[in-house]
Design a protein around this motif. Structure first.
Motif, PDB file in Angstrom:
ATOM      1  N   GLY A  17      31.385  32.389  44.301  1.00 17.44           N
ATOM      2  CA  GLY A  17      31.144  33.824  44.267  1.00 17.44           C
ATOM      3  C   GLY A  17      29.745  34.233  43.865  1.00 17.44           C
ATOM      4  O   GLY A  17      29.193  35.153  44.427  1.00 17.44           O
ATOM      5  N   GLY A  18      29.145  33.598  42.908  1.00 17.66           N
ATOM      6  CA  GLY A  18      27.817  33.968  42.475  1.00 17.66           C
ATOM      7  C   GLY A  18      27.830  35.191  41.569  1.00 17.66           C
ATOM      8  O   GLY A  18      28.879  35.666  41.122  1.00 17.66           O
ATOM      9  N   LEU A  19      26.664  35.744  41.282  1.00 20.72           N
ATOM     10  CA  LEU A  19      26.559  36.886  40.374  1.00 20.72           C
ATOM     11  C   LEU A  19      27.074  38.179  40.997  1.00 20.72           C
ATOM     12  O   LEU A  19      27.400  39.116  40.288  1.00 20.72           O
ATOM     13  N   GLU A  20      27.139  38.239  42.330  1.00 23.45           N
ATOM     14  CA  GLU A  20      27.631  39.450  42.973  1.00 23.45           C
ATOM     15  C   GLU A  20      29.075  39.727  42.579  1.00 23.45           C
ATOM     16  O   GLU A  20      29.482  40.880  42.461  1.00 23.45           O
ATOM     17  N   ASN A  21      29.859  38.689  42.373  1.00 15.82           N
ATOM     18  CA  ASN A  21      31.275  38.837  42.036  1.00 15.82           C
ATOM     19  C   ASN A  21      31.549  38.699  40.540  1.00 15.82           C
ATOM     20  O   ASN A  21      32.695  38.586  40.133  1.00 15.82           O
ATOM     21  N   LYS A  45      27.529  40.485  33.697  1.00 15.92           N
ATOM     22  CA  LYS A  45      26.291  41.139  34.132  1.00 15.92           C
ATOM     23  C   LYS A  45      25.552  41.743  32.942  1.00 15.92           C
ATOM     24  O   LYS A  45      24.317  41.672  32.865  1.00 15.92           O
TER      25      LYS A  45
END
Length: 107
Positions: free
Chosen positions: A56-60, A66
């Motif tokens: 997923g990465g930081l977007e998810n 965050k």
């Protein structure tokens, strides 16, 4: 007749030796290829996970993650001389200007 049998036996031995050498070379080539392509099972699982894109990465990421990232980036900015809110993930933009040099006349 014995000479013919001896020659045939030597020829058969030579052919058998050549065949064994070819088989040995093929086996060695297979082994070298297997060693070259060998991977650690954990590494293979990691690569499969990364390639599948399931992480997923930081977007998810959750809002808490965050916020923690933003706090860490602000802390790094303060520690290393950046201003608050400055993007510390970008490479700095350097601008070099050539100094003006007075021309000299050589006589």
């Amino acid at each position: 007749k014995k000479a013919e049998e001896e020659a045939a036996r030597k020829k058969a031995e030579a052919e058998a030796a050549i065949k064994r050498a070819e088989e040995e070379a093929a086996r060695k080539a297979e082994e070298e290829l297997a060693i070259k392509n060998m991977q650690d099972p954990i590494q293979a699982l990691f690569l499969a996970s990364v390639r599948s894109g399931q992480h997923g990465g930081l977007e998810n990421a959750s809002p808490a993650i965050k916020a923690e990232l933003a706090n860490e980036l602000d802390r790094l900015a303060k520690t290393y001389g950046g201003s608050e809110g400055e993007d510390m993930t970008k490479f700095p933009n350097f601008q070099f200007k050539d100094p003006e040099v007075d021309p000299t006349k050589l006589s």
